[in-house]
Design a protein around this motif. Structure first.
Motif, PDB file in Angstrom:
ATOM      1  N   PRO A  55       0.829  -1.218   0.000  1.00 56.45           N
ATOM      2  CA  PRO A  55       0.000   0.000   0.000  1.00 56.45           C
ATOM      3  C   PRO A  55       0.864   1.270   0.000  1.00 56.45           C
ATOM      4  O   PRO A  55       1.964   1.290   0.559  1.00 56.45           O
ATOM      5  N   ASN A  56       0.348   2.314  -0.631  1.00 55.25           N
ATOM      6  CA  ASN A  56       1.109   3.557  -0.780  1.00 55.25           C
ATOM      7  C   ASN A  56       1.568   4.149   0.542  1.00 55.25           C
ATOM      8  O   ASN A  56       2.705   4.625   0.654  1.00 55.25           O
ATOM      9  N   ASP A  57       0.709   4.145   1.558  1.00 56.40           N
ATOM     10  CA  ASP A  57       1.117   4.714   2.843  1.00 56.40           C
ATOM     11  C   ASP A  57       2.261   3.899   3.459  1.00 56.40           C
ATOM     12  O   ASP A  57       3.174   4.444   4.062  1.00 56.40           O
ATOM     13  N   LYS A  58       2.231   2.603   3.246  1.00 52.74           N
ATOM     14  CA  LYS A  58       3.304   1.734   3.749  1.00 52.74           C
ATOM     15  C   LYS A  58       4.609   1.998   2.984  1.00 52.74           C
ATOM     16  O   LYS A  58       5.695   1.989   3.576  1.00 52.74           O
ATOM     17  N   LYS A  59       4.514   2.264   1.686  1.00 48.24           N
ATOM     18  CA  LYS A  59       5.709   2.608   0.898  1.00 48.24           C
ATOM     19  C   LYS A  59       6.358   3.867   1.469  1.00 48.24           C
ATOM     20  O   LYS A  59       7.583   3.922   1.635  1.00 48.24           O
ATOM     21  N   LEU A  60       5.530   4.872   1.759  1.00 43.95           N
ATOM     22  CA  LEU A  60       6.062   6.115   2.334  1.00 43.95           C
ATOM     23  C   LEU A  60       6.694   5.862   3.699  1.00 43.95           C
ATOM     24  O   LEU A  60       7.761   6.403   3.997  1.00 43.95           O
ATOM     25  N   GLU A  61       6.061   5.026   4.513  1.00 42.93           N
ATOM     26  CA  GLU A  61       6.630   4.679   5.820  1.00 42.93           C
ATOM     27  C   GLU A  61       7.979   3.977   5.671  1.00 42.93           C
ATOM     28  O   GLU A  61       8.937   4.288   6.397  1.00 42.93           O
ATOM     29  N   LEU A  62       8.059   3.028   4.741  1.00 40.78           N
ATOM     30  CA  LEU A  62       9.322   2.302   4.523  1.00 40.78           C
ATOM     31  C   LEU A  62      10.425   3.253   4.064  1.00 40.78           C
ATOM     32  O   LEU A  62      11.576   3.120   4.496  1.00 40.78           O
ATOM     33  N   CYS A  63      10.073   4.198   3.217  1.00 39.29           N
ATOM     34  CA  CYS A  63      11.064   5.177   2.749  1.00 39.29           C
ATOM     35  C   CYS A  63      11.591   6.001   3.919  1.00 39.29           C
ATOM     36  O   CYS A  63      12.810   6.208   4.041  1.00 39.29           O
ATOM     37  N   LYS A  64      10.686   6.459   4.749  1.00 44.35           N
ATOM     38  CA  LYS A  64      11.098   7.266   5.897  1.00 44.35           C
ATOM     39  C   LYS A  64      11.963   6.445   6.852  1.00 44.35           C
ATOM     40  O   LYS A  64      13.039   6.880   7.276  1.00 44.35           O
ATOM     41  N   LYS A  65      11.516   5.252   7.165  1.00 42.50           N
ATOM     42  CA  LYS A  65      12.208   4.387   8.125  1.00 42.50           C
ATOM     43  C   LYS A  65      13.601   3.961   7.636  1.00 42.50           C
ATOM     44  O   LYS A  65      14.534   3.871   8.417  1.00 42.50           O
TER      45      LYS A  65
END
Length: 190
Positions: A55-65
């Motif tokens: 999911p897109n929100d998870k992609k953004l979280e992974l990028c940040k993390k």
């Protein structure tokens, strides 16, 4: 290859998995045509969309993390992050250590200037694989792919930019810079 296929099949929907197999086999054909390592090309093709169904929100979280750079366009259109996140997933979840494969996965959507052979093979294979049927000039691009990787990359980028400009969507600046790079290389060689 089989162990990767089985694992990947669990994480992709049926249509995405079929596309992935098409890209893998198209990478193999291009690798043979350009005397490149077929196994590496197939593995890059198989794993290129390994993050597509995140999911897109998870992609953004992974990028940040994991400190994966996100451009403004990617933040507005996080589906574009599947390439960068895919390189991370291929390394962490599929234990891929080959930097050429990881790099090809990372740049398979926008390309980048001065791509290496595997980068171009994957970029092209993703566009021309047998399940694709909607892109402009597809038959000509499929033929061109077996004559010149660089000219094919340039044509795909040109058609992509033309399509995106008609849709009035935001364009990732890397796509524009990459197109200009390949256009200028061709013009200098004339």
């Amino acid at each position: 290859m089989e162990k990767y296929q089985k694992k990947l099949q669990k994480h992709l929907d049926k249509g995405r998995y079929e596309h992935t197999l098409g890209v893998m086999y198209t990478c193999a054909a291009l690798a043979m045509a350009y005397h490149y390592d077929m196994e590496k090309a197939m593995l890059a093709g198989l794993l290129h969309d390994c993050a597509k169904n995140i999911p897109n929100d998870k992609k953004l979280e992974l990028c940040k993390k994991h400190h994966i750079e996100v451009t403004e366009v990617e933040r507005e259109n996080p589906f574009l992050l599947h390439a960068k996140v895919g390189a991370w997933v291929a390394k962490k979840k599929y234990d891929i250590r080959d930097e050429e494969i990881l790099h090809a996965i990372k740049v398979h959507t926008t390309g980048e200037p001065a791509m290496q052979t595997l980068d171009m093979i994957l970029f092209i294979a993703d566009y021309i694989e047998p399940c694709r049927d909607k892109a402009a000039n597809l038959e000509q691009i499929r033929e061109m792919a077996f004559r010149s990787l660089e000219q094919t990359v340039e044509q795909i980028l040109f058609d992509t930019l033309h399509y995106l400009n008609q849709k009035s969507g935001r364009i990732d600046p890397t796509t524009e810079v990459t197109y200009e790079y390949y256009k200028n290389r061709r013009e200098r060689s004339l």
